[in-house]
Design an enzyme around this catalytic site. Structure first.
Site, PDB file in Angstrom:
ATOM      1  N   LYS A  12       0.822  -1.218   0.000  1.00  0.00           N
ATOM      2  CA  LYS A  12       0.000   0.000   0.000  1.00  0.00           C
ATOM      3  C   LYS A  12       0.862   1.277   0.000  1.00  0.00           C
ATOM      4  O   LYS A  12       2.074   1.214   0.262  1.00  0.00           O
ATOM      5  CB  LYS A  12      -0.917  -0.035   1.227  1.00  0.00           C
ATOM      6  N   TYR A  52     -12.703  -2.012  -3.337  1.00  0.00           N
ATOM      7  CA  TYR A  52     -13.131  -2.161  -1.939  1.00  0.00           C
ATOM      8  C   TYR A  52     -14.653  -2.118  -1.777  1.00  0.00           C
ATOM      9  O   TYR A  52     -15.144  -1.816  -0.695  1.00  0.00           O
ATOM     10  CB  TYR A  52     -12.485  -1.076  -1.080  1.00  0.00           C
ATOM     11  N   ASN A 115      -1.771   0.258   7.022  1.00  0.00           N
ATOM     12  CA  ASN A 115      -1.247  -1.021   7.520  1.00  0.00           C
ATOM     13  C   ASN A 115      -0.427  -1.778   6.475  1.00  0.00           C
ATOM     14  O   ASN A 115      -0.263  -2.984   6.551  1.00  0.00           O
ATOM     15  CB  ASN A 115      -2.385  -1.870   8.103  1.00  0.00           C
ATOM     16  N   HIS A 118      -2.185  -5.360   1.631  1.00  0.00           N
ATOM     17  CA  HIS A 118      -3.496  -5.992   1.447  1.00  0.00           C
ATOM     18  C   HIS A 118      -3.264  -7.439   1.039  1.00  0.00           C
ATOM     19  O   HIS A 118      -2.299  -7.737   0.332  1.00  0.00           O
ATOM     20  CB  HIS A 118      -4.275  -5.301   0.321  1.00  0.00           C
ATOM     21  N   GLU A 129      -9.881 -10.528  -7.331  1.00  0.00           N
ATOM     22  CA  GLU A 129      -8.888  -9.455  -7.168  1.00  0.00           C
ATOM     23  C   GLU A 129      -7.731  -9.585  -8.161  1.00  0.00           C
ATOM     24  O   GLU A 129      -7.203  -8.571  -8.647  1.00  0.00           O
ATOM     25  CB  GLU A 129      -8.365  -9.450  -5.726  1.00  0.00           C
TER      26      GLU A 129
HETATM   27  P1  IDP Z   1      -7.832  -6.637   5.918  1.00  0.00           P
HETATM   28  O1  IDP Z   1      -7.043  -5.662   5.073  1.00  0.00           O
HETATM   29  O2  IDP Z   1      -7.039  -7.152   7.074  1.00  0.00           O
HETATM   30  O3  IDP Z   1      -8.482  -7.738   5.101  1.00  0.00           O
HETATM   31  P2  IDP Z   1     -10.486  -5.449   6.071  1.00  0.00           P
HETATM   32  O4  IDP Z   1     -11.420  -5.612   7.223  1.00  0.00           O
HETATM   33  O5  IDP Z   1     -10.806  -6.178   4.808  1.00  0.00           O
HETATM   34  O6  IDP Z   1      -9.017  -5.794   6.594  1.00  0.00           O
HETATM   35  O7  IDP Z   1     -10.410  -3.899   5.780  1.00  0.00           O
HETATM   36  C1  IDP Z   1      -9.821  -3.409   4.598  1.00  0.00           C
HETATM   37  C2  IDP Z   1      -8.910  -2.263   4.936  1.00  0.00           C
HETATM   38  O8  IDP Z   1      -9.707  -1.193   5.457  1.00  0.00           O
HETATM   39  C3  IDP Z   1      -7.887  -2.538   6.052  1.00  0.00           C
HETATM   40  O9  IDP Z   1      -6.711  -3.149   5.592  1.00  0.00           O
HETATM   41  C4  IDP Z   1      -7.639  -1.151   6.593  1.00  0.00           C
HETATM   42  O10 IDP Z   1      -6.710  -0.473   5.755  1.00  0.00           O
HETATM   43  C5  IDP Z   1      -8.996  -0.488   6.461  1.00  0.00           C
HETATM   44  N1  IDP Z   1      -9.740  -0.572   7.712  1.00  0.00           N
HETATM   45  C6  IDP Z   1     -10.338  -1.665   8.246  1.00  0.00           C
HETATM   46  N2  IDP Z   1     -10.956  -1.377   9.410  1.00  0.00           N
HETATM   47  C7  IDP Z   1     -10.754  -0.054   9.611  1.00  0.00           C
HETATM   48  C8  IDP Z   1     -11.150   0.850  10.659  1.00  0.00           C
HETATM   49  O11 IDP Z   1     -11.817   0.492  11.631  1.00  0.00           O
HETATM   50  N3  IDP Z   1     -10.739   2.161  10.523  1.00  0.00           N
HETATM   51  C9  IDP Z   1      -9.996   2.577   9.447  1.00  0.00           C
HETATM   52  N4  IDP Z   1      -9.616   1.758   8.451  1.00  0.00           N
HETATM   53  C10 IDP Z   1      -9.973   0.462   8.539  1.00  0.00           C
HETATM   54 MG    MG Z   2      -9.959  -7.651   3.664  1.00  0.00          MG
END
Ligand code: IDP
Ligand code: MG
Length: 136
Positions: A12, A52, A115, A118, A129
């Site tokens: 990312k 997304y 983070n 992905h 994807e």
């Molecule tokens: P993942 O990336 O671990 O699969 P997902 O729940 O699919 O997590 O969420 C997609 C992305 O959305 C996350 O990687 C993160 O960047 C963002 N995200 C998820 N939950 C939150 C939140 O509570 N606040 C802000 N961003 C979030």
């Molecule tokens: Mg996810």
């Protein structure tokens, strides 16, 4: 029985910006992943919104799509036995604060939104994807 899979990984914007791509790729290779295809791109916000779409009702959806389209990313097809789960394990928890030691997000993640990586979460989504970024 062998279960070779492909999964989609994205480095990312926060990680590309900090030049962490080679270190992250090395972590994948050290775990036995083969990077079978990769490209560095920057996507439009409208494309991030499509990618997304499953999160469109979440409060963080708009910021997430702005962020993913905010700078260059590296999209990769990773291949290995049970690649989808293995990648989720190597990435660590969504929130870097909860990520286990030695995971990518524990090492490099800044916050729950920034983070660093992905990874696809299922066989079905991995196919969708991979097609999203690599079908021409
Ligand atoms: P993942 O990336 O671990 O699969 P997902 O729940 O699919 O997590 O969420 C997609 C992305 O959305 C996350 O990687 C993160 O960047 C963002 N995200 C998820 N939950 C939150 C939140 O509570 N606040 C802000 N961003 C979030
Ligand atoms: Mg996810």
């Amino acid at each position: 029985m062998s279960n070779k899979e492909q999964t989609l990984s994205i480095i990312k914007p926060d990680a590309v910006e900090r030049n962490l791509d080679n270190e992250i790729k090395e972590m994948f290779r050290n775990k036995g992943f083969e990077i079978v295809n990769e490209k560095k791109i920057q996507i439009e916000k409208s494309e991030a919104e499509k990618f997304y779409k499953v999160h469109e009702t979440k409060p963080f959806y708009n910021d997430l799509c702005t962020y993913l389209s905010s700078g260059p990313i590296i999209v990769m097809i990773l291949e290995k036995e049970d690649a989808i789960l293995a990648n989720r394990e190597l990435m660590g928890s969504t929130n870097p604060k909860d990520a286990k030691e030695g995971t990518i997000r524990e090492k490099y993640g800044i916050s729950i939104d920034k983070n660093s990586v992905h990874g696809s979460d299922s066989v079905e989504n991995a196919k969708i994807e991979i097609d999203f970024f690599f079908k021409d």
